[in-house]
Motif scaffolding. Structure first.
Motif, short mmCIF file in Angstrom:
data_model
loop_
_atom_site.label_atom_id
_atom_site.label_comp_id
_atom_site.label_asym_id
_atom_site.label_seq_id
_atom_site.Cartn_x
_atom_site.Cartn_y
_atom_site.Cartn_z
N SER A 121 0.61 -1.64 0.99
CA SER A 121 -0.06 -0.07 -0.15
C SER A 121 0.87 1.08 0.38
CB SER A 121 -1.34 0.09 1.13
OG SER A 121 -1.89 -1.23 0.88
N ARG A 170 0.69 3.72 -3.37
CA ARG A 170 0.54 5.23 -3.62
C ARG A 170 1.48 6.13 -3.01
NH1 ARG A 170 -1.62 8.09 2.25
NH2 ARG A 170 -2.07 9.82 1.27
N ALA A 171 2.56 5.72 -3.09
CA ALA A 171 3.76 6.52 -3.58
C ALA A 171 4.16 6.95 -4.86
CB ALA A 171 5.22 5.99 -2.56
N ARG A 196 1.98 6.45 -7.27
CA ARG A 196 0.99 7.23 -7.61
C ARG A 196 0.54 8.57 -7.97
NH1 ARG A 196 -4.12 7.01 -10.93
NH2 ARG A 196 -5.25 8.27 -10.09
N ARG A 197 1.18 8.93 -6.30
CA ARG A 197 1.19 10.18 -6.16
C ARG A 197 2.58 11.33 -6.52
NH1 ARG A 197 0.88 10.82 0.52
NH2 ARG A 197 -0.51 12.94 -0.24
N LYS A 198 3.28 10.36 -6.23
CA LYS A 198 5.16 10.46 -7.14
C LYS A 198 4.52 10.93 -9.10
CE LYS A 198 9.26 12.61 -6.35
NZ LYS A 198 9.87 13.20 -6.03
N TYR A 199 4.77 9.64 -8.70
CA TYR A 199 5.26 9.42 -10.67
C TYR A 199 3.10 9.28 -11.84
CZ TYR A 199 9.36 8.73 -9.63
OH TYR A 199 10.62 8.84 -8.10
N GLY A 200 2.34 9.56 -10.87
CA GLY A 200 0.81 9.55 -12.06
C GLY A 200 0.54 7.73 -11.99
N TRP A 201 0.83 7.43 -12.32
CA TRP A 201 0.79 5.82 -12.24
C TRP A 201 -0.63 5.64 -12.29
CZ3 TRP A 201 5.20 1.56 -11.71
CH2 TRP A 201 6.34 1.65 -12.37
#
Length: 113
Positions: free
Chosen positions: A56, A60-61, A63-68
């Protein structure tokens, strides 16, 4: 069998009622194999929970950092789970695995003792 207070002294029924003691705490006996089974189950549960938390955090990291998006994050999650299963089945120790990561990627993890 008589109830005792904190000092180890016996107390009578009236004193037990005044102290709010409804019933005696039953003593349960367990075999060592039962204790070992409970311990193994607790370790498996803790490991599964730790893995879910770690995944998780990574998801989340990223998703937030690289927008995957869902597709790439799902692929990453599957790759991490496969890698974990491979590590579990291999003869590599955790320190060997950390050394491998350091040699190939240059990231070193330090643990506190």
């Amino acid at each position: 069998m008589r109830s005792t207070d904190m000092g180890g002294r016996s107390i009578n029924r009236q004193q037990r009622r005044a102290a709010g003691i409804k019933s005696k705490d039953p003593v349960r006996m367990m075999k060592q194999s039962d204790i070992d089974l409970i311990r193994q189950q607790a370790q498996a549960d803790a490991s599964a929970e730790a893995m879910a938390l770690l995944l998780s955090l990574v998801i989340r990291a990223v998703r937030r950092k690289y927008g995957w998006g869902r597709k790439r994050l799902g692929d990453l999650c599957e790759a991490i789970i496969d890698e974990y299963a491979e590590l579990d089945e291999s003869s590599m120790s955790l320190s060997d695995y950390q050394d491998f990561v350091y040699e190939t990627v240059g990231i070193k993890f330090k643990t506190t003792d």
